[in-house]
Design an enzyme around this catalytic site. Structure first.
Site, PDB file in Angstrom:
ATOM      1  N   ASP A  67      41.786 -73.709 -24.800  1.00 55.73           N
ATOM      2  CA  ASP A  67      40.379 -73.338 -24.886  1.00 55.73           C
ATOM      3  C   ASP A  67      40.134 -71.904 -24.442  1.00 55.73           C
ATOM      4  OD1 ASP A  67      40.956 -73.843 -22.208  1.00 55.73           O
ATOM      5  OD2 ASP A  67      39.744 -75.662 -22.103  1.00 55.73           O
ATOM      6  N   ASP A 136      34.699 -83.919 -14.122  1.00 53.31           N
ATOM      7  CA  ASP A 136      33.920 -84.806 -14.995  1.00 53.31           C
ATOM      8  C   ASP A 136      34.811 -85.543 -15.996  1.00 53.31           C
ATOM      9  OD1 ASP A 136      34.617 -82.847 -16.800  1.00 53.31           O
ATOM     10  OD2 ASP A 136      32.564 -82.216 -17.278  1.00 53.31           O
ATOM     11  N   HIS A 138      37.053 -84.231 -18.056  1.00 53.66           N
ATOM     12  CA  HIS A 138      37.394 -83.566 -19.317  1.00 53.66           C
ATOM     13  C   HIS A 138      38.876 -83.195 -19.393  1.00 53.66           C
ATOM     14  CE1 HIS A 138      36.159 -79.356 -17.520  1.00 53.66           C
ATOM     15  NE2 HIS A 138      37.423 -79.593 -17.277  1.00 53.66           N
TER      16      HIS A 138
END
Ligand code: PGA
Length: 274
Positions: A67, A136, A138
């Site tokens: 990413d 979270d 991810h």
């Protein structure tokens, strides 16, 4: 899924790096998927050490990063392109044209994302993908609710991710709100996946991801459905796992490393006294 719990961050990093190095040695032209964040830094330091001291050769390796923040050029010190150069690429012998990090400044985002997926396919697919995990749940920037079949695309970061990553910026307002990220489906296409997690603040999400139900609310949980995943956890990150004794037992009794069974006792033949 194999879960390997290690006493320290350094031990965890060393084992994950060894798995990557084994692949690079066995398949010099392998395709590696790489990750950013604080956790993989120890893995990169160990790979750099192996390159320097043991001649680990990256000259034929191709890499794809998970990413990039949207809005940051590769020259921005907080961009993931910059991070990868600082933490790994500038210390090993990988040719620049074999490195791929999503662009944070693409204008036609859909076209860029299709191109990135196409480049992964052209390279023969990812042999081994390294991932961290966010608080979270991810993997890459696949925030809660991401389709478990998603491909590379733009995502809006959660408030939690923005706040977690603010430590790298001078102010939380500077943290980009969007990222270009490989999808969950893109990650699941990798032939092997290595997850690393470190620290107490990951302990709850590690339980959700590795022992909870598979759900798009914790995208890392989908790794339970992949045939070849190894999760290297530092002991604090693993501290809330229900089955941690079993994982330890499995690690200690890995086929090929088991202590050989003692040789059967030879019974002395009774002498025939007749
Ligand atoms: P961290 O990030 O390694 O900095 O904790 C992990 C992630 O968000 O994937």
């Amino acid at each position: 899924m194999e879960i390997v719990i290690q006493p320290t961050y350094e031990d965890m990093s060393r084992l994950a790096a060894q798995q990557i190095a084994t692949l690079v040695r066995n398949k010099p032209s392998c395709v590696l998927g790489l990750a950013t964040g604080s956790t993989p830094i120890g893995v990169y330091q160990e790979l750099i050490r192996m390159h320097r001291d043991e001649g680990l050769d990256f000259s034929k390796v191709t890499t794809f990063n998970l990413d990039e923040y949207y809005g940051l050029a590769a020259t921005h010190p907080q961009s993931y392109s910059y991070f990868m150069n600082e933490e790994l690429f500038s210390h090993i012998n990988i040719p620049a044209e074999q490195i791929h990090v999503p662009s944070g400044v693409a204008t036609d985002i859909d076209a860029f994302c299709s191109w990135y997926e196409g480049e992964i396919l052209k390279a023969g697919g990812i042999d081994l993908q390294l991932v961290g995990i966010g608080r979270d749940g991810h993997i890459a920037f696949n925030e809660p609710g991401s389709s478990l079949q998603s491909r590379t695309r733009m995502k809006t970061l959660t408030r939690e991710t923005v706040e977690d990553n603010a430590r790298f910026f001078s102010d939380v307002s500077e943290v980009p709100r969007y990222a270009i990220t490989m999808g969950v489906g893109t990650i699941m296409d990798a032939r092997e996946i290595v997850m690393v997690a470190n620290g107490k603040n990951k302990a709850s999400v590690i339980v959700e991801a590795l022992e909870g139900p598979v759900t798009s609310q914790v995208t890392a949980s989908v790794l339970q459905m992949h045939p070849h995943v190894v999760c290297y956890l530092e002991k604090q990150a693993a501290s809330k796992l229900t089955n941690r004794e079993y994982y330890q037992w499995v690690f200690e009794n890995k086929p090929g490393t088991e202590v050989p069974a003692p040789a059967p006792k030879t019974t002395r033949k009774k002498k025939n006294r007749r």
